[in-house]
Design a protein around this motif. Structure first.
Motif, short mmCIF file in Angstrom:
data_model
loop_
_atom_site.label_atom_id
_atom_site.label_comp_id
_atom_site.label_asym_id
_atom_site.label_seq_id
_atom_site.Cartn_x
_atom_site.Cartn_y
_atom_site.Cartn_z
N ASP A 170 -21.54 -11.91 -26.81
CA ASP A 170 -21.27 -13.35 -26.79
C ASP A 170 -20.99 -13.87 -25.39
N THR A 171 -20.59 -12.98 -24.49
CA THR A 171 -20.27 -13.38 -23.12
C THR A 171 -21.52 -13.62 -22.27
N ALA A 172 -22.69 -13.29 -22.78
CA ALA A 172 -23.95 -13.46 -22.03
C ALA A 172 -24.31 -14.94 -21.99
N LYS A 173 -23.98 -15.60 -20.91
CA LYS A 173 -24.26 -17.04 -20.77
C LYS A 173 -25.35 -17.32 -19.75
N ARG A 174 -25.63 -16.35 -18.88
CA ARG A 174 -26.68 -16.46 -17.87
C ARG A 174 -27.63 -15.30 -18.09
N ILE A 175 -28.86 -15.62 -18.53
CA ILE A 175 -29.82 -14.58 -18.89
C ILE A 175 -31.03 -14.66 -17.96
N LEU A 176 -31.34 -13.54 -17.36
CA LEU A 176 -32.46 -13.42 -16.45
C LEU A 176 -33.56 -12.62 -17.15
N LEU A 177 -34.75 -13.20 -17.26
CA LEU A 177 -35.87 -12.53 -17.90
C LEU A 177 -36.83 -12.00 -16.83
N ASP A 178 -37.07 -10.70 -16.86
CA ASP A 178 -37.95 -10.03 -15.89
C ASP A 178 -39.23 -9.61 -16.61
N VAL A 197 -37.63 -3.04 -23.71
CA VAL A 197 -36.71 -4.02 -23.12
C VAL A 197 -35.47 -3.26 -22.66
N LYS A 198 -35.19 -3.38 -21.39
CA LYS A 198 -34.00 -2.75 -20.82
C LYS A 198 -33.01 -3.86 -20.50
N MET A 199 -31.79 -3.72 -20.99
CA MET A 199 -30.76 -4.73 -20.74
C MET A 199 -29.81 -4.21 -19.66
N GLU A 200 -29.54 -5.06 -18.68
CA GLU A 200 -28.61 -4.73 -17.59
C GLU A 200 -27.66 -5.91 -17.42
N GLU A 201 -26.48 -5.62 -16.92
CA GLU A 201 -25.54 -6.68 -16.57
C GLU A 201 -25.02 -6.42 -15.17
N PHE A 202 -24.86 -7.49 -14.39
CA PHE A 202 -24.26 -7.34 -13.07
C PHE A 202 -23.56 -8.64 -12.69
N GLN A 203 -22.70 -8.56 -11.69
CA GLN A 203 -21.95 -9.73 -11.20
C GLN A 203 -22.60 -10.23 -9.93
N ARG A 204 -22.76 -11.53 -9.84
CA ARG A 204 -23.24 -12.15 -8.61
C ARG A 204 -22.08 -12.17 -7.62
N GLU A 205 -22.39 -12.39 -6.35
CA GLU A 205 -21.34 -12.51 -5.33
C GLU A 205 -20.40 -13.66 -5.68
N SER A 206 -20.93 -14.65 -6.39
CA SER A 206 -20.12 -15.79 -6.80
C SER A 206 -19.16 -15.42 -7.93
N GLY A 207 -19.30 -14.20 -8.45
CA GLY A 207 -18.45 -13.75 -9.54
C GLY A 207 -19.03 -14.00 -10.91
N LEU A 208 -20.17 -14.70 -10.97
CA LEU A 208 -20.79 -15.00 -12.24
C LEU A 208 -21.53 -13.78 -12.79
N PRO A 209 -21.28 -13.41 -14.03
CA PRO A 209 -22.03 -12.29 -14.62
C PRO A 209 -23.43 -12.75 -15.05
N ILE A 210 -24.41 -11.88 -14.87
CA ILE A 210 -25.78 -12.16 -15.28
C ILE A 210 -26.25 -11.01 -16.15
N THR A 211 -26.89 -11.36 -17.26
CA THR A 211 -27.49 -10.38 -18.16
C THR A 211 -28.99 -10.40 -17.91
N VAL A 212 -29.56 -9.24 -17.62
CA VAL A 212 -30.99 -9.15 -17.32
C VAL A 212 -31.70 -8.45 -18.47
N LEU A 213 -32.79 -9.05 -18.93
CA LEU A 213 -33.67 -8.39 -19.89
C LEU A 213 -34.97 -8.08 -19.15
N ARG A 214 -35.24 -6.78 -18.97
CA ARG A 214 -36.43 -6.34 -18.25
C ARG A 214 -37.47 -5.87 -19.27
#
Length: 121
Positions: free
Chosen positions: A47-55, A8-25
């Motif tokens: 604790d700041t991970a509120k939007r989680i993307l599962l790949d 499992v690789k964890m990444e974080e990035f910001q959307r153009e909307s400014g919303l942070p997304i945490t990705v679990l690959r």
């Protein structure tokens, strides 16, 4: 058949909307032996991970025990008011996720771009 270790690789990035997304690959196989990788990684998120993307595009095999781990993670996320979007599942596993009710906790998307856009809606 030798089981492929779950990665499992964890990444974080910001959307153009400014919303942070945490990705679990996820990569390899997800089975009962994946508890530390799946739940351990999830529990280690900030604790700041509120939007989680599962790949799941790197997942080769997923059995019922692995699905149970994913469900545990999604229930915990739901209780923590975290939004989860999912993509990369092979068609068979999309069908299984729908049958076992995982879509109560996440929406299954065809690709990463569509899944990310769902956080903005």
């Amino acid at each position: 058949m030798q089981e492929k270790v779950t990665q499992v690789k964890m990444e974080e990035f910001q959307r153009e909307s400014g919303l942070p997304i945490t990705v679990l690959r996820f990569a390899g196989d997800i089975t009962s032996a994946s508890k530390a990788a799946v739940l351990g990684t999830y529990q280690g998120l900030p604790d700041t991970a509120k939007r989680i993307l599962l790949d799941f595009s790197g997942v080769e095999y997923l059995n019922s025990s692995g699905i149970a781990l994913i469900i545990q993670m999604m229930i915990a996320a739901s209780k923590s008011s975290q939004a989860i979007q999912t993509f990369g599942l092979k068609p068979h596993f999309q069908k299984v996720f729908t049958m076992v009710g995982i879509t109560k906790y996440t929406t299954l998307h065809p690709d990463e771009l569509t899944a990310c856009a769902a956080f903005d809606s």
